[in-house]
Write a protein that holds these residues in place. Structure first.
Motif, short mmCIF file in Angstrom:
data_model
loop_
_atom_site.label_atom_id
_atom_site.label_comp_id
_atom_site.label_asym_id
_atom_site.label_seq_id
_atom_site.Cartn_x
_atom_site.Cartn_y
_atom_site.Cartn_z
N GLY A 11 -1.64 29.31 35.02
CA GLY A 11 -0.99 30.44 34.35
C GLY A 11 -0.29 31.36 35.34
N GLU A 30 -5.26 36.55 44.04
CA GLU A 30 -6.22 35.55 43.58
C GLU A 30 -7.62 35.91 44.11
OE1 GLU A 30 -6.71 32.70 41.62
OE2 GLU A 30 -8.69 32.83 42.54
N ARG A 103 -6.16 17.65 38.84
CA ARG A 103 -6.07 19.10 38.70
C ARG A 103 -5.95 19.79 40.06
NH1 ARG A 103 -8.10 23.06 34.79
NH2 ARG A 103 -8.60 21.39 33.39
N ASP A 285 -5.48 31.31 29.92
CA ASP A 285 -6.82 31.42 29.32
C ASP A 285 -7.26 32.87 29.13
OD1 ASP A 285 -6.96 28.69 29.30
OD2 ASP A 285 -8.82 28.54 30.45
P1 FAD Z 1 -7.58 29.41 35.37
O1 FAD Z 1 -7.21 28.01 35.70
O2 FAD Z 1 -9.00 29.70 35.05
O3 FAD Z 1 -7.10 30.32 36.58
C1 FAD Z 1 -7.45 31.67 36.65
C2 FAD Z 1 -7.39 32.09 38.09
O4 FAD Z 1 -7.65 33.49 38.16
C3 FAD Z 1 -8.46 31.41 38.94
O5 FAD Z 1 -7.87 30.89 40.10
C4 FAD Z 1 -9.47 32.50 39.21
O6 FAD Z 1 -10.12 32.36 40.46
C5 FAD Z 1 -8.59 33.74 39.18
N1 FAD Z 1 -9.33 34.96 38.80
C6 FAD Z 1 -10.33 35.08 37.90
N2 FAD Z 1 -10.76 36.35 37.83
C7 FAD Z 1 -9.99 37.05 38.71
C8 FAD Z 1 -9.97 38.43 39.09
N3 FAD Z 1 -10.80 39.32 38.55
N4 FAD Z 1 -9.06 38.81 40.03
C9 FAD Z 1 -8.20 37.91 40.59
N5 FAD Z 1 -8.19 36.60 40.26
C10 FAD Z 1 -9.07 36.17 39.32
N6 FAD Z 1 -5.56 21.96 29.39
C11 FAD Z 1 -4.54 21.10 29.18
O7 FAD Z 1 -3.39 21.54 29.00
N7 FAD Z 1 -4.74 19.73 29.17
C12 FAD Z 1 -5.97 19.20 29.39
O8 FAD Z 1 -6.12 17.97 29.40
C13 FAD Z 1 -7.07 20.08 29.62
N8 FAD Z 1 -8.30 19.58 29.85
C14 FAD Z 1 -9.33 20.44 30.09
C15 FAD Z 1 -10.60 19.92 30.31
C16 FAD Z 1 -11.68 20.77 30.54
C17 FAD Z 1 -13.04 20.19 30.76
C18 FAD Z 1 -11.47 22.17 30.56
C19 FAD Z 1 -12.61 23.11 30.82
C20 FAD Z 1 -10.20 22.70 30.33
C21 FAD Z 1 -9.13 21.85 30.09
N9 FAD Z 1 -7.84 22.34 29.86
C22 FAD Z 1 -6.80 21.49 29.62
C23 FAD Z 1 -7.58 23.80 29.84
C24 FAD Z 1 -6.99 24.26 31.15
O9 FAD Z 1 -7.84 23.89 32.22
C25 FAD Z 1 -6.85 25.78 31.15
O10 FAD Z 1 -6.27 26.20 29.97
C26 FAD Z 1 -5.98 26.24 32.33
O11 FAD Z 1 -6.57 25.88 33.55
C27 FAD Z 1 -5.79 27.76 32.25
O12 FAD Z 1 -5.11 28.20 33.39
P2 FAD Z 1 -5.20 29.73 33.79
O13 FAD Z 1 -4.35 29.86 34.99
O14 FAD Z 1 -4.94 30.57 32.61
O15 FAD Z 1 -6.73 29.96 34.14
#
Ligand code: FAD
Length: 384
Positions: A11, A30, A103, A285
């Protein structure tokens, strides 16, 4: 104009790419010092691939994507084929292929694409404040950062979500545990160009090809929350849960490395509205945490980023652009979360009659029904 981006996951990095395309400066913060993504691989469906192309990161998927050309369901105990079909008609209909990728590799390449040196690691957001001049992020190390607006992509346990909504939101346990990891491709388990799923008793075993001759595998087992987790018993635990299952499943269990196998209790978050408060927007997320049952969580984060970029392309008014983002995304992400929740219930046998009806449907499936469902989800994205 300067944006503060919290989180360097899919994201955060896609938001940075989208805002950069609009000439907006971004500072990315991060929490962790070293990225350790949960989950071994991820399937970027065609809507996500279109977003990656749009954001200038398509080459990453060209390099990392596995040759997933067919899809099959097999009955878990006998390995009898329930359905098998080509994904070519899906690609023809939606105009892009699906792309399963490692990933860790995806994450690393997205950060490198932005510039690893430009991400400030070890900066954990503690609180947020805003006034008419902008937004201030305060980190747990006592430092602060100021920007005109904030994109909070701080994941499923988001701190910023509580700020935007004004109250804490509890995650909901979805009722099953997922083990996942990577193994070398072994065609005695499944064909190398196919997404293969073994299903029975509300459990699921899946292998999907990614680059470098590896299968992304996962096992889903409906279980209560909070059971003890111990790497030393992973193989025995899986042998127990899949006792009597067909030979390819036993072979897969024998092949896995417990040290690199993840065990995740699957959760989601009840869809909510709004995703934006003034100059602070939730993305990925943080804004919509879904079960992985339709593989759309990461794809939805990519869609968010594309829409965010489009809203800033249409207006330089920050609050107006963020409101446009909110209005364009709320229904779409709610739909994805609820669709995944429904799929989760059917796949994992919450109502055994419904799950049995699904198994019966699979035996009569030619591919047309499944492709139509996948295509509807994909074409509902911002790039069609
Ligand atoms: P995240 O990947 O959680 O990244 C958030 C980042 O923010 C992290 O690096 C974290 O360290 C950082 N962070 C957290 N809190 C703070 C803070 N307070 N200050 C600063 N930084 C912070 N999606 C698909 O599209 N296809 C799939 O096949 C799929 N398979 C999946 C299988 C599993 C088992 C799971 C659990 C999920 C799957 N997903 C899939 C969903 C996908 O992994 C997530 O939707 C995606 O990783 C979300 O990305 P994000 O950047 O929003 O969150």
């Amino acid at each position: 104009m300067k944006a503060i981006i919290i989180g360097a996951g899919i994201g955060g990095m896609s938001a940075a790419a989208a805002l950069d395309q609009q000439g907006i400066d971004c500072e990315v913060f991060e929490a962790v010092k070293e990225m350790k993504p949960v989950g071994a691989a991820i399937s970027i469906w065609s809507n996500g691939v279109k977003c990656m192309n749009h954001l200038g990161m398509g080459k990453i998927l060209d390099d990392l994507g596995g040759p997933m050309h067919n899809m099959a369901y097999l009955e878990g105990f006998s390995a009898a084929q329930m359905t098998r079909f080509s994904l070519k008609p899906l690609v023809a209909e939606v105009g892009e292929r699906p792309c399963p990728v490692s990933r860790a590799d995806l994450q690393a390449r997205m950060i490198d694409c932005w510039g690893r040196g430009k991400v400030q690691f070890g900066k954990r957001l503690e609180c947020v404040s805003q006034d008419e001049n902008g937004v201030t992020a305060t980190f747990t190390d006592g430092t602060t950062a100021h920007g005109d607006f904030m994109i909070a992509a701080d994941g499923a346990h988001s701190i910023a979500r509580e700020y935007v909504l004004g109250h804490k939101v509890e995650r909901r346990y979805a009722g099953y545990v997922n083990w996942n990891g990577l193994v070398e491709i072994d065609e005695a388990i499944a064909p190398a160009d196919q997404w293969t799923m073994f299903v029975a008793d509300g459990k699921r075993v899946s292998v999907m090809p990614i680059a470098d001759n590896r299968f992304y595998f996962f096992f889903d087992v409906p279980l209560p929350k909070g059971l003890p987790e111990d790497r030393s018993t992973v193989i025995n635990d899986l042998k127990g849960y899949f006792d009597g299952w067909a030979e390819p499943v036993q072979r897969l269990i024998d092949a896995i490395n417990p040290e690199t196998t993840n065990r995740i209790e699957i959760h989601d978050v009840e869809p909510f509205n709004p995703l934006v408060k003034g100059r602070v927007a939730l993305l990925g997320d943080a804004g919509h945490s879904t079960t992985p049952d339709i593989g759309q969580g990461g794809c939805a984060a990519l869609e968010d980023a594309v829409v965010l970029g489009k809203c800033f392309a249409a207006s330089c008014d920050i609050e107006g652009a963020l409101q446009c983002y909110n209005n364009s995304r709320v229904e779409r992400v709610k739909d994805l979360v609820l669709k995944a929740r429904k799929r989760c219930e059917v796949t994992h046998g919450f109502d055994p009659v419904e799950t049995q009806a699904w198994y019966d449907e699979l035996r009569a499936e030619t591919g047309v029904g499944i492709i139509s469902g996948l295509s509807k989800t994909i074409l509902g994205g911002p790039l069609g």
